[in-house]
Design a protein around this motif. Structure first.
Motif, short mmCIF file in Angstrom:
data_model
loop_
_atom_site.label_atom_id
_atom_site.label_comp_id
_atom_site.label_asym_id
_atom_site.label_seq_id
_atom_site.Cartn_x
_atom_site.Cartn_y
_atom_site.Cartn_z
N PHE A 46 0.84 -1.20 0.00
CA PHE A 46 0.00 0.00 0.00
C PHE A 46 0.88 1.26 0.00
CE2 PHE A 46 -2.36 3.35 2.21
CZ PHE A 46 -3.48 3.43 1.38
N ASP A 47 1.93 1.25 0.82
CA ASP A 47 2.85 2.41 0.87
C ASP A 47 3.53 2.62 -0.49
OD1 ASP A 47 2.16 2.76 3.52
OD2 ASP A 47 3.98 1.76 4.29
N ARG A 48 3.96 1.52 -1.12
CA ARG A 48 4.62 1.65 -2.42
C ARG A 48 3.65 2.20 -3.47
NH1 ARG A 48 7.63 -4.11 -1.94
NH2 ARG A 48 9.43 -3.36 -0.77
N VAL A 49 2.43 1.71 -3.46
CA VAL A 49 1.44 2.19 -4.42
C VAL A 49 1.19 3.69 -4.21
CG1 VAL A 49 -1.00 2.02 -5.11
CG2 VAL A 49 0.37 -0.06 -4.82
N ASN A 50 1.14 4.12 -2.96
CA ASN A 50 0.98 5.55 -2.68
C ASN A 50 2.15 6.36 -3.19
OD1 ASN A 50 -1.57 5.80 -1.63
ND2 ASN A 50 -0.93 5.44 0.47
N SER A 51 3.36 5.84 -3.06
CA SER A 51 4.53 6.57 -3.57
C SER A 51 4.50 6.63 -5.10
CB SER A 51 5.84 5.97 -3.06
OG SER A 51 6.10 4.73 -3.67
N TYR A 52 4.02 5.56 -5.73
CA TYR A 52 3.88 5.58 -7.19
C TYR A 52 2.81 6.57 -7.62
CZ TYR A 52 6.81 1.44 -7.53
OH TYR A 52 7.86 0.56 -7.47
N LEU A 56 3.36 9.55 -10.16
CA LEU A 56 2.49 9.73 -11.32
C LEU A 56 1.93 11.15 -11.36
CD1 LEU A 56 1.13 8.39 -13.75
CD2 LEU A 56 -0.71 7.67 -12.21
N GLU A 57 1.56 11.66 -10.20
CA GLU A 57 1.08 13.04 -10.14
C GLU A 57 2.17 14.02 -10.57
OE1 GLU A 57 -0.25 13.11 -6.08
OE2 GLU A 57 -2.27 12.44 -6.63
N GLY A 58 3.42 13.73 -10.19
CA GLY A 58 4.53 14.56 -10.63
C GLY A 58 4.74 14.49 -12.13
N LEU A 64 8.85 15.92 -13.69
CA LEU A 64 9.90 14.92 -13.65
C LEU A 64 10.45 14.64 -15.05
CD1 LEU A 64 8.18 12.42 -11.18
CD2 LEU A 64 10.07 13.95 -10.66
N PRO A 65 11.75 14.40 -15.15
CA PRO A 65 12.32 14.08 -16.46
C PRO A 65 11.99 12.64 -16.87
CG PRO A 65 14.02 13.99 -14.76
CD PRO A 65 12.75 14.48 -14.10
N PRO A 67 9.58 11.31 -18.93
CA PRO A 67 8.19 10.95 -18.64
C PRO A 67 7.73 9.64 -19.29
CG PRO A 67 8.27 12.86 -20.08
CD PRO A 67 9.67 12.59 -19.63
N GLU A 68 8.12 9.37 -20.54
CA GLU A 68 7.68 8.14 -21.20
C GLU A 68 8.21 6.92 -20.47
OE1 GLU A 68 9.41 10.52 -23.15
OE2 GLU A 68 7.56 11.51 -23.79
N GLU A 69 9.49 6.96 -20.13
CA GLU A 69 10.10 5.84 -19.43
C GLU A 69 9.47 5.63 -18.05
OE1 GLU A 69 11.69 8.34 -20.87
OE2 GLU A 69 13.16 7.53 -22.28
N ARG A 70 9.21 6.74 -17.39
CA ARG A 70 8.60 6.65 -16.06
C ARG A 70 7.17 6.10 -16.12
NH1 ARG A 70 11.25 9.34 -11.77
NH2 ARG A 70 13.02 10.56 -12.46
N PHE A 71 6.41 6.54 -17.12
CA PHE A 71 5.06 6.00 -17.27
C PHE A 71 5.09 4.49 -17.49
CE2 PHE A 71 3.35 10.34 -18.35
CZ PHE A 71 2.35 10.36 -17.38
N ALA A 72 5.98 4.05 -18.37
CA ALA A 72 6.10 2.61 -18.64
C ALA A 72 6.53 1.86 -17.39
CB ALA A 72 7.09 2.38 -19.78
N TYR A 73 7.50 2.41 -16.68
CA TYR A 73 7.97 1.80 -15.45
C TYR A 73 6.86 1.71 -14.41
CZ TYR A 73 10.19 1.71 -10.85
OH TYR A 73 10.52 1.41 -9.55
N LEU A 74 6.13 2.82 -14.21
CA LEU A 74 5.06 2.84 -13.22
C LEU A 74 3.96 1.85 -13.57
CD1 LEU A 74 4.75 6.64 -12.40
CD2 LEU A 74 5.56 4.82 -10.89
N GLU A 75 3.62 1.77 -14.83
CA GLU A 75 2.57 0.84 -15.25
C GLU A 75 2.97 -0.60 -14.93
OE1 GLU A 75 0.94 -0.63 -19.51
OE2 GLU A 75 0.90 1.53 -19.18
N GLN A 76 4.21 -0.94 -15.24
CA GLN A 76 4.71 -2.29 -14.97
C GLN A 76 4.77 -2.57 -13.46
OE1 GLN A 76 8.93 -3.13 -15.73
NE2 GLN A 76 8.20 -4.74 -17.11
#
Length: 174
Positions: A46-52, A56-58, A64-65, A67-76
Motif C-alpha cells: 500500500f505504501d509503495r502504491v501511494n509513492s507511485y 504519477l502526479e509529478g 519529472l524528467p 516521462p515516457e520511461e517513467r510512465f512505462a515503469y510505473l505501469e509495470q
C-alpha cells in the motif's frame, strides 16, 4: 452427583485435555505470527502504491524528467503490486482459515475427551490436518509472492540504474 457427571468432571479436570490441546495452540501461535508479518507486507505494498501515485502526479504535472520511461515503469510496477496484493490476500485468507481450523481442533479435542469416544477421536485430528493443509497452502502462496517481490526489486534497481546512467549521459553532453 451422578456417575456420568462425575466422569465428565474428572475428564475435564484431567491434564490430558490440556496436553492434547497444546499442539493446536502452538500452530495457532504460528499462524498468528505469519498473519502479522503477512499483513505488514500488504501494508508495505500500500505504501509503495501511494509513492507511485505521487510520482504519477509529478509526471502529470510535468515536473519529472523522462516521462515516457517513467510512465512505462510505473505501469509495470503497479501491475506487479496488484499481483502481489492479490497473492497476499489469498495467503491471509488461508492463514485465517488455518487458524480457525486449529481453534476448532483444539475445541474438538476438549469435547472429545469430555464427551466423545474412541470412535470420534479422529475428528479433531482431521480438522487439525485440514488446518495444516491451509497453513501449507499459505506458505506456498507467500513463497510465490516473494518471487514477485524480488522481480519488483530488481526492476526498481534497473530503473534506478537507467535514471542514473541517463542523468550522467545528459550531464556529459551539457
Amino acid at each position: 452427583m451422578a456417575l456420568n457427571e462425575k466422569e465428565i468432571l474428572e475428564a475435564l479436570s484431567s491434564t490430558r485435555v490440556l496436553t492434547s490441546m497444546i499442539t493446536p495452540a502452538v500452530l495457532i501461535s504460528a499462524c498468528g505470527s505469519l498473519i502479522f508479518s503477512t499483513a505488514a507486507r500488504l501494508g508495505r505494498i500500500f505504501d509503495r502504491v501511494n509513492s507511485y501515485k505521487a510520482e504519477l502526479e509529478g509526471l502529470i504535472a510535468a515536473k519529472l524528467p523522462y516521462p515516457e520511461e517513467r510512465f512505462a515503469y510505473l505501469e509495470q510496477q503497479l501491475q506487479r503490486q496488484r499481483i502481489r496484493a492479490r497473492l497476499i490476500q489469498r495467503s491471509l485468507a488461508a492463514l485465517y482459515t488455518a487458524t480457525g481450523l486449529f481453534v476448532a481442533s483444539s475445541l474438538g479435542i476438549a469435547f472429545n475427551v469430555a464427551f466423545g469416544s474412541a470412535a470420534t477421536s479422529w475428528i479433531p485430528t482431521a480438522i487439525a490436518l485440514l488446518g495444516g493443509l491451509f497453513l501449507f497452502a499459505s506458505c506456498a502462496i507467500l513463497l510465490y509472492e516473494s518471487r514477485h517481490n524480488l522481480a519488483f526489486i530488481n526492476r526498481h534497481l534497473d530503473f534506478i540504474d537507467y535514471l542514473s546512467k541517463s542523468s550522467r549521459d545528459a550531464n556529459k553532453d551539457s
